[in-house]
Design an enzyme around this catalytic site. Structure first.
Site, PDB file in Angstrom:
ATOM      1  N   SER A  23       0.937  -1.083  -0.117  1.00  0.00           N
ATOM      2  CA  SER A  23      -0.129   0.128  -0.116  1.00  0.00           C
ATOM      3  C   SER A  23       0.956   1.373   0.098  1.00  0.00           C
ATOM      4  O   SER A  23       0.595   2.247  -0.831  1.00  0.00           O
ATOM      5  CB  SER A  23      -0.921   0.057   1.184  1.00  0.00           C
ATOM      6  N   SER A 165     -13.320   2.179   2.909  1.00  0.00           N
ATOM      7  CA  SER A 165     -12.250   1.542   2.016  1.00  0.00           C
ATOM      8  C   SER A 165     -10.812   2.704   1.503  1.00  0.00           C
ATOM      9  O   SER A 165     -11.109   3.866   1.403  1.00  0.00           O
ATOM     10  CB  SER A 165     -13.032   1.454   0.532  1.00  0.00           C
ATOM     11  N   ASP A 309      -7.299  -7.678   4.608  1.00  0.00           N
ATOM     12  CA  ASP A 309      -6.391  -8.657   3.693  1.00  0.00           C
ATOM     13  C   ASP A 309      -6.058  -9.914   4.405  1.00  0.00           C
ATOM     14  O   ASP A 309      -5.402 -10.903   3.735  1.00  0.00           O
ATOM     15  CB  ASP A 309      -5.230  -7.824   3.095  1.00  0.00           C
TER      16      ASP A 309
HETATM   17  C1  S3P Z   1      -5.567  -1.113   0.337  1.00  0.00           C
HETATM   18  C2  S3P Z   1      -6.869  -1.043   0.869  1.00  0.00           C
HETATM   19  C3  S3P Z   1      -7.738  -2.174   0.836  1.00  0.00           C
HETATM   20  C4  S3P Z   1      -6.784  -3.465   0.674  1.00  0.00           C
HETATM   21  C5  S3P Z   1      -6.139  -3.537  -0.352  1.00  0.00           C
HETATM   22  C6  S3P Z   1      -5.014  -2.352  -0.113  1.00  0.00           C
HETATM   23  C7  S3P Z   1      -4.725   0.289   0.077  1.00  0.00           C
HETATM   24  O1  S3P Z   1      -8.797  -2.210  -0.012  1.00  0.00           O
HETATM   25  O2  S3P Z   1      -7.682  -4.619   0.555  1.00  0.00           O
HETATM   26  O3  S3P Z   1      -5.092  -4.611  -0.619  1.00  0.00           O
HETATM   27  O4  S3P Z   1      -3.683   0.041  -0.341  1.00  0.00           O
HETATM   28  O5  S3P Z   1      -5.378   1.311   0.058  1.00  0.00           O
HETATM   29  P1  S3P Z   1      -9.959  -1.618   0.465  1.00  0.00           P
HETATM   30  O6  S3P Z   1      -9.617  -0.138   0.706  1.00  0.00           O
HETATM   31  O7  S3P Z   1     -10.799  -1.336  -0.658  1.00  0.00           O
HETATM   32  O8  S3P Z   1     -10.569  -2.338   1.581  1.00  0.00           O
END
Ligand code: S3P
Length: 423
Positions: A23, A165, A309
């Site tokens: 991320s 999210s 995750d």
């Molecule tokens: C992430 C947010 C999550 C996660 C993804 C990485 C990010 O998704 O599942 O692997 O880097 O912002 P969501 O924000 O849609 O839940």
């Protein structure tokens, strides 16, 4: 399609350094590309997802030079139209964050990805971007990728996230950098905070407030200053070793330099509640895990954004625990790299685990696992979760579609070998 055979074996012992957080890696590449000058990034994720974002920033005119393993110098000085479709590969984070960034830049861009990306919902970002005045359209009038973006002319908005999210939050905040005034995101259930932390660290005017049960982040239009950043280890990858060490008798594993910011360590709390023997040292980031007997627990909807995750690998822990574990409010798993409620149920089910989906709740009852053939469903976390389950199965486990692991953790197999004393 490649396969990987995992043999149950002796304890996992040793120290391992997981890749840089995925991320954070996407976000630092994007901010470095926007910055007016040269930034240095150390410890970048070596997975394919992040490599796609790097190539996209280069196609948009950023200069990227390698300065040692996982170290990059990224020069910005104004992004420009790419002369090709921008391919995010398998990365939902890549496409959603980049859509926000590109919505603010005054030219046309087209974002596309693999078959999984073409089926993942983009309406969650198209809605707030449309409120900002962005012109973004999906395939054949739908909200699905490929996305065509005619950027520029954005207005600042206040937007309350309908789902927790960090990808949607990040998309809107990146768009907000090019809007005509402040942009505010309001969250009911706080998600990971990398976008706002990194934006603030690069000098972008940004305010974070707690408003009763709500979190508010307001960003003002601006350009990041060049920066140096060392990316900490990815907690989502550390979770595989935390569960592996917990379930394989005699194990003791230290995962070095694991990121410990908000909404990323939920799996540690859940494993601790299940009886795991693990300590996360905030000073060094070291996560030390020893084998321990686990018992079932209830994971509540409020906890889910902090471990979204990690549910597949926590389901493996639950399959090896005594009693039942419930993961409540995990409907979002249906729209990840695979439908993870379905793929956890089917693949751990093939291995003999007692797993069922009841509405938005995943229920796992502990028992014994058998070695068999399972399928990744092109999903890296399903592949690695099955591999960890295979460590305690009664015979070899063959994971089909193993190549998916490269999207986030190309070194997983080598690290497993090293921890099993075969390195
Ligand atoms: C992430 C947010 C999550 C996660 C993804 C990485 C990010 O998704 O599942 O692997 O880097 O912002 P969501 O924000 O849609 O839940």
């Amino acid at each position: 399609m490649s396969t990987q055979v995992v043999e149950p074996g002796g304890p996992l012992v040793g120290r391992v350094q997981v890749p840089g957080d995925k991320s954070i890696s996407h976000r630092v590449l994007m901010l470095a590309g926007l910055a007016d000058g040269t930034s240095t990034i150390r410890g970048l994720s070596d997975g394919d997802d992040v490599a796609c974002t790097r190539r996209i920033m280069e196609a948009l005119g950023a200069t990227v030079t390698e300065d040692g393993p996982c170290t990059l110098r990224v020069g910005g000085r104004g992004l420009e139209p790419a002369n090709r479709t921008l391919d995010v590969g398998n990365s939902g984070t890549g496409i959603r964050l980049l859509a926000g960034l590109l919505a603010g830049l005054p030219f046309r861009s087209v974002l596309d990805g693999d078959a999984s990306i073409r089926h993942r919902p983009m309406d969650r970002i198209l809605e707030p971007l449309a409120l900002m005045g962005a012109k973004v359209s999906g395939r054949d009038g739908s909200s699905l990728a490929p996305l065509t973006i005619d950027g520029g002319g954005l207005r600042g908005i206040e937007y309350r996230l309908p789902v927790a999210s960090a990808q949607v939050k990040g998309c809107v905040l990146f768009a907000g950098l090019s809007a005509d005034g402040p942009t505010t995101i309001v969250e009911d259930r706080p998600s990971r905070t990398h976008t706002e932390e990194l934006m603030a660290a690069t000098g972008i005017p940004l305010v974070r407030e707690t408003d009763g049960p709500l979190e508010r982040v307001t960003v003002k239009p601006g350009c990041p200053a060049p920066f140096d950043h060392e990316v900490a280890g990815d907690p989502s990858q550390a979770a595989f070793w935390a569960v592996a060490a917990s379930i394989v008798p005699g194990s003791e594993v230290v995962v070095g330099n694991v990121y410990s910011g908000p909404a990323r360590s939920g799996f540690i709390d859940v494993l601790a509640r299940m009886g795991a023997d693990l300590v996360h040292d905030p000073a060094t980031g070291d996560l030390t895990v020893r084998h321990a007997g686990l018992t079932g627990t209830v994971v509540t909807p409020d906890e889910v954004p902090g471990l979204v995750d990690e549910v597949p690998i926590l389901a493996v822990a639950a399959a090896c625990a005594e009693g039942e574990t419930e993961f409540e409010g995990v409907g979002e798993l249906r729209i990840k790299e695979s439908d993870r409620l379905a793929t956890v149920e089917s693949e751990l089910g093939r291995m003999g685990a007692d797993v069922r989906v009841d509405g938005d709740t995943l229920v796992v009852r502990g028992g014994s696992l058998r070695g068999t053939r399972v399928d990744s469903h092109h999903d890296h976390r399903i592949a690695m979760s099955c591999a960890v389950a295979g460590l305690v199965a009664d015979g070899p486990t063959t994971v089909r579609g193993w190549e998916a692991v490269a999207t986030s953790y190309p070194g997983f197999e080598a690290h497993l070998d090293a921890l099993q004393g075969r390195g």
